[in-house]
Design a protein around this motif. Sequence first.
Motif, PDB file in Angstrom:
ATOM      1  N   SER A  24       7.828  65.209   4.068  1.00  0.00           N
ATOM      2  CA  SER A  24       6.593  64.507   4.402  1.00  0.00           C
ATOM      3  C   SER A  24       6.324  64.544   5.895  1.00  0.00           C
ATOM      4  O   SER A  24       7.173  64.106   6.684  1.00  0.00           O
ATOM      5  N   PRO A  25       5.143  65.034   6.326  1.00  0.00           N
ATOM      6  CA  PRO A  25       4.806  65.007   7.761  1.00  0.00           C
ATOM      7  C   PRO A  25       4.803  63.600   8.326  1.00  0.00           C
ATOM      8  O   PRO A  25       5.149  63.383   9.485  1.00  0.00           O
ATOM      9  N   GLU A  26       4.399  62.617   7.501  1.00  0.00           N
ATOM     10  CA  GLU A  26       4.342  61.250   8.007  1.00  0.00           C
ATOM     11  C   GLU A  26       5.713  60.723   8.390  1.00  0.00           C
ATOM     12  O   GLU A  26       5.856  59.944   9.333  1.00  0.00           O
ATOM     13  N   PHE A  27       6.764  61.151   7.679  1.00  0.00           N
ATOM     14  CA  PHE A  27       8.117  60.732   8.063  1.00  0.00           C
ATOM     15  C   PHE A  27       8.444  61.226   9.471  1.00  0.00           C
ATOM     16  O   PHE A  27       8.995  60.486  10.288  1.00  0.00           O
ATOM     17  N   TYR A  28       8.076  62.471   9.763  1.00  0.00           N
ATOM     18  CA  TYR A  28       8.318  63.008  11.109  1.00  0.00           C
ATOM     19  C   TYR A  28       7.473  62.277  12.146  1.00  0.00           C
ATOM     20  O   TYR A  28       7.915  62.065  13.276  1.00  0.00           O
ATOM     21  N   ASN A  29       6.249  61.905  11.780  1.00  0.00           N
ATOM     22  CA  ASN A  29       5.409  61.140  12.706  1.00  0.00           C
ATOM     23  C   ASN A  29       6.057  59.803  13.054  1.00  0.00           C
ATOM     24  O   ASN A  29       6.123  59.412  14.220  1.00  0.00           O
ATOM     25  N   ARG A  30       6.541  59.109  12.042  1.00  0.00           N
ATOM     26  CA  ARG A  30       7.165  57.815  12.277  1.00  0.00           C
ATOM     27  C   ARG A  30       8.444  57.973  13.095  1.00  0.00           C
ATOM     28  O   ARG A  30       8.714  57.188  14.007  1.00  0.00           O
ATOM     29  N   LEU A  31       9.227  58.996  12.758  1.00  0.00           N
ATOM     30  CA  LEU A  31      10.462  59.243  13.502  1.00  0.00           C
ATOM     31  C   LEU A  31      10.158  59.545  14.962  1.00  0.00           C
ATOM     32  O   LEU A  31      10.843  59.063  15.871  1.00  0.00           O
ATOM     33  N   ASN A  32       9.103  60.325  15.203  1.00  0.00           N
ATOM     34  CA  ASN A  32       8.724  60.663  16.567  1.00  0.00           C
ATOM     35  C   ASN A  32       8.285  59.426  17.337  1.00  0.00           C
ATOM     36  O   ASN A  32       8.668  59.231  18.500  1.00  0.00           O
ATOM     37  N   ARG A  33       7.475  58.564  16.702  1.00  0.00           N
ATOM     38  CA  ARG A  33       7.027  57.347  17.386  1.00  0.00           C
ATOM     39  C   ARG A  33       8.210  56.450  17.729  1.00  0.00           C
ATOM     40  O   ARG A  33       8.271  55.861  18.806  1.00  0.00           O
ATOM     41  N   VAL A  34       9.148  56.359  16.802  1.00  0.00           N
ATOM     42  CA  VAL A  34      10.332  55.524  17.042  1.00  0.00           C
ATOM     43  C   VAL A  34      11.138  56.076  18.207  1.00  0.00           C
ATOM     44  O   VAL A  34      11.586  55.338  19.092  1.00  0.00           O
ATOM     45  N   GLN A  35      11.309  57.396  18.239  1.00  0.00           N
ATOM     46  CA  GLN A  35      12.112  58.008  19.291  1.00  0.00           C
ATOM     47  C   GLN A  35      11.459  57.886  20.665  1.00  0.00           C
ATOM     48  O   GLN A  35      12.143  57.679  21.669  1.00  0.00           O
ATOM     49  N   THR A  36      10.136  58.017  20.714  1.00  0.00           N
ATOM     50  CA  THR A  36       9.459  58.080  22.005  1.00  0.00           C
ATOM     51  C   THR A  36       9.078  56.724  22.568  1.00  0.00           C
ATOM     52  O   THR A  36       8.915  56.597  23.780  1.00  0.00           O
ATOM     53  N   SER A  37       8.930  55.711  21.719  1.00  0.00           N
ATOM     54  CA  SER A  37       8.459  54.439  22.269  1.00  0.00           C
ATOM     55  C   SER A  37       9.189  53.221  21.730  1.00  0.00           C
ATOM     56  O   SER A  37       9.586  52.346  22.497  1.00  0.00           O
ATOM     57  N   ALA A  38       9.392  53.171  20.432  1.00  0.00           N
ATOM     58  CA  ALA A  38       9.877  51.923  19.844  1.00  0.00           C
ATOM     59  C   ALA A  38      11.337  51.630  20.168  1.00  0.00           C
ATOM     60  O   ALA A  38      11.779  50.489  20.081  1.00  0.00           O
ATOM     61  N   LEU A  39      12.120  52.658  20.521  1.00  0.00           N
ATOM     62  CA  LEU A  39      13.533  52.422  20.790  1.00  0.00           C
ATOM     63  C   LEU A  39      13.745  51.481  21.968  1.00  0.00           C
ATOM     64  O   LEU A  39      14.699  50.712  21.999  1.00  0.00           O
ATOM     65  N   SER A  40      12.873  51.557  22.958  1.00  0.00           N
ATOM     66  CA  SER A  40      13.044  50.715  24.147  1.00  0.00           C
ATOM     67  C   SER A  40      12.374  49.358  24.007  1.00  0.00           C
ATOM     68  O   SER A  40      12.602  48.465  24.827  1.00  0.00           O
ATOM     69  N   ARG A  41      11.562  49.191  22.982  1.00  0.00           N
ATOM     70  CA  ARG A  41      10.760  47.974  22.888  1.00  0.00           C
ATOM     71  C   ARG A  41      11.574  46.704  22.615  1.00  0.00           C
ATOM     72  O   ARG A  41      11.222  45.642  23.131  1.00  0.00           O
ATOM     73  N   PRO A  42      12.634  46.740  21.789  1.00  0.00           N
ATOM     74  CA  PRO A  42      13.385  45.488  21.601  1.00  0.00           C
ATOM     75  C   PRO A  42      13.891  44.914  22.921  1.00  0.00           C
ATOM     76  O   PRO A  42      13.838  43.704  23.138  1.00  0.00           O
ATOM     77  N   GLU A  64      -2.615  51.680  19.948  1.00  0.00           N
ATOM     78  CA  GLU A  64      -3.529  52.616  19.298  1.00  0.00           C
ATOM     79  C   GLU A  64      -3.439  53.995  19.941  1.00  0.00           C
ATOM     80  O   GLU A  64      -3.478  55.022  19.254  1.00  0.00           O
ATOM     81  N   PHE A  65      -3.312  54.032  21.267  1.00  0.00           N
ATOM     82  CA  PHE A  65      -3.167  55.303  21.970  1.00  0.00           C
ATOM     83  C   PHE A  65      -1.887  56.011  21.527  1.00  0.00           C
ATOM     84  O   PHE A  65      -1.892  57.214  21.263  1.00  0.00           O
ATOM     85  N   SER A  66      -0.800  55.272  21.433  1.00  0.00           N
ATOM     86  CA  SER A  66       0.472  55.863  21.022  1.00  0.00           C
ATOM     87  C   SER A  66       0.384  56.442  19.613  1.00  0.00           C
ATOM     88  O   SER A  66       0.864  57.543  19.349  1.00  0.00           O
ATOM     89  N   VAL A  67      -0.235  55.721  18.699  1.00  0.00           N
ATOM     90  CA  VAL A  67      -0.378  56.202  17.321  1.00  0.00           C
ATOM     91  C   VAL A  67      -1.237  57.461  17.274  1.00  0.00           C
ATOM     92  O   VAL A  67      -0.904  58.439  16.593  1.00  0.00           O
ATOM     93  N   ARG A  68      -2.339  57.462  18.031  1.00  0.00           N
ATOM     94  CA  ARG A  68      -3.226  58.638  18.031  1.00  0.00           C
ATOM     95  C   ARG A  68      -2.514  59.881  18.538  1.00  0.00           C
ATOM     96  O   ARG A  68      -2.803  60.995  18.101  1.00  0.00           O
ATOM     97  N   GLN A  69      -1.592  59.701  19.476  1.00  0.00           N
ATOM     98  CA  GLN A  69      -0.972  60.851  20.121  1.00  0.00           C
ATOM     99  C   GLN A  69       0.269  61.363  19.403  1.00  0.00           C
ATOM    100  O   GLN A  69       0.877  62.336  19.848  1.00  0.00           O
ATOM    101  N   THR A  70       0.657  60.740  18.299  1.00  0.00           N
ATOM    102  CA  THR A  70       1.896  61.136  17.633  1.00  0.00           C
ATOM    103  C   THR A  70       1.908  62.604  17.245  1.00  0.00           C
ATOM    104  O   THR A  70       2.844  63.346  17.550  1.00  0.00           O
ATOM    105  N   VAL A  71       0.861  63.050  16.558  1.00  0.00           N
ATOM    106  CA  VAL A  71       0.824  64.434  16.085  1.00  0.00           C
ATOM    107  C   VAL A  71       0.745  65.397  17.265  1.00  0.00           C
ATOM    108  O   VAL A  71       1.432  66.431  17.298  1.00  0.00           O
ATOM    109  N   SER A  72      -0.087  65.081  18.264  1.00  0.00           N
ATOM    110  CA  SER A  72      -0.197  65.936  19.442  1.00  0.00           C
ATOM    111  C   SER A  72       1.139  66.067  20.154  1.00  0.00           C
ATOM    112  O   SER A  72       1.523  67.153  20.599  1.00  0.00           O
ATOM    113  N   MET A  73       1.868  64.957  20.243  1.00  0.00           N
ATOM    114  CA  MET A  73       3.167  64.996  20.903  1.00  0.00           C
ATOM    115  C   MET A  73       4.150  65.857  20.124  1.00  0.00           C
ATOM    116  O   MET A  73       4.928  66.614  20.714  1.00  0.00           O
TER     117      MET A  73
END
Length: 620
Positions: A135-153, A208-217
């Motif tokens: 699923s492409p969406e799994f890769y999108n979520r994994l990418n968002r987690v790796q690039t931004s959400a890991l540092s958020r906690p 919203e910017f981060s979500v929009r840029q997931t696929v481009s990234m």
Amino acid sequence: MDEERVDSVSLRVAARSEKKSLGRLSSLVRMSLSLVWSSGRSLFIALVVLQLVAAGALAGQVLAVQAVLDAILGAGGVDAVVRPALLLAGLTAVSMIAAGAQGQVQRLLAELVSRAMWHRVLGVATGVGLRHFESPEFYNRLNRVQTSALSRPYQVTQGLLGMVGALAASIGVGIALVSVSPLLLPLVVIGGVPILLTSRRESRLEFEFSVRQTVSMRWRQYFTVLQTGRDEAKEVRAFGLAPWLLRRFDEHYGSYLDDLGRHVRRRTVLMVLGQVGSALVLVATLLVLVWLIARGDIGVAGAGAAIVAIRMLATQVQSLFRGVQTIFESGLFLDDLNGFLALGEAAREEDSGDEAPSGFLEIEASGVHFRYPGSETEALRGVNIRLGAGEVVALVGENGSGKTTLAKLLAGLYEPDAGAIRWDGREIREFRPSSLRERITVVFQDFVRYALPARENISVGRVDEPTDELRVRQAAAAAGATSALESLPQGYDTILSRLFSGGRELSGGQWQRVALARSFYRDAPLVILDEPSAALDPRAEHELFSTLRDALHGRTALFISHRFSTVRGADRIYVLNEGEVVEEGSHEALLAADGRYAELFRLQSDAYVARGGKAGESAK
């Protein structure tokens, strides 16, 4: 792409619906504090202490300024000024030292939290079923987690610590300011409200910017890999792809920069509006201070202290509201992170059931259907096969016939959509999936070539046990890899890659033997080999299959091959075509049936003869 757009929209809608409630703030803080506390409690305590020390020093500076001004304006002379001046200097030094120490402690604590988050994320990535990787969406979520959400906690906790420090400093400075004039305090506090209002919109814009840029990234990362990867380097140069790949990279980066420019401008406008609003309130506060001085309600020393206090308090109030913004902005990303981590929870819940038996008399697949996610056609359609204990069974067929897919289902890597796979009459879905996979060893055609020592490349076949040197060498011997590995500079200690110093690279055939050794080292009752001789020359291929039964030591083997000459010694051969078993039997029986197997066998034999081979060797 439609699925990706739907997910992007749903995430942004969810973000807009989030409310800055005390309940949500409490939930975010609890989750983040728990993670930070478990990652480095001593560092966290040190940070809190440093925050309180800095806050106390800041409040003390206001009173010290007033004392200095009183001494200067009084008649005590120079001696009267020295003590408050030294106190002011000391408090300033303490404040600066505490701030510097905070930065270093925060850096270390941030890395500890990051490691803890990586453990969770990698646990999900390696624990979820293979269907997610279709699923492409799994890769999108994994990418968002790796690039931004890991540092958020940690950022939530950092925001909370900032709020605690700012609140403590605000209380201290506020008390000092109240001692000068109670009227000034509420005006300074109101000055932070415009920032709080604009920060809410800024937080949503950022998510919203981060979500929009997931696929481009992801596309930028992909084109980066193509230009920097070792495996891709040969073809990039052979076909002269570098300029074209760079243009494709620039296209996606350019699109990102355009969107980033618009995003930055919108955030800047909001930031300016918030700061201007805060500045206007500050101006009003200073005008009130001038009015109080003009009335004689505040003396010169008090006025000086009030000016310092107003400036300090305004800064702390802004820091307080910025902490709130940090927490809620990070909260939007944490919702996405929690959704990803929930996949791991589901995978752990699914890993339940009885322990798989240590062996079997028969494995049977009956009426098996399977369709890959997003595909319109079934990869398998009503497949029936049987493997007896100690047998060597072969799957043959043209590319795309479903051979590897069937192997993945038999290995427990996918579940059939319909039909069943049974071990001695029990459906494998009754067994705990991880325990079932422990009883199976698989070598796929695209096996992993680990940039690790040769010994570890073999012993990864059974990482749940300490490496057994004797078993490593026995497995290498069974796979015919002994001579290749012992001739390396450091023997089995040689790293099998030139990515690292002292490493050496193996040929394709040598690597294939290492992969076979890995499967033999695992010592599982079922061995699945996908094109095990694809990289071997005819002589090596003949040697492999002539000794395969001895190397298996009574284990059951299912091997896939497109070379019909290699499957003649199998106990039973299944011929697949477009996801269905169209023939089964021994080599001789299938030739006698003169069906699809015989047709494909003759085509390969004729092609071999046309290349100058010996027809007799292929047609026997």
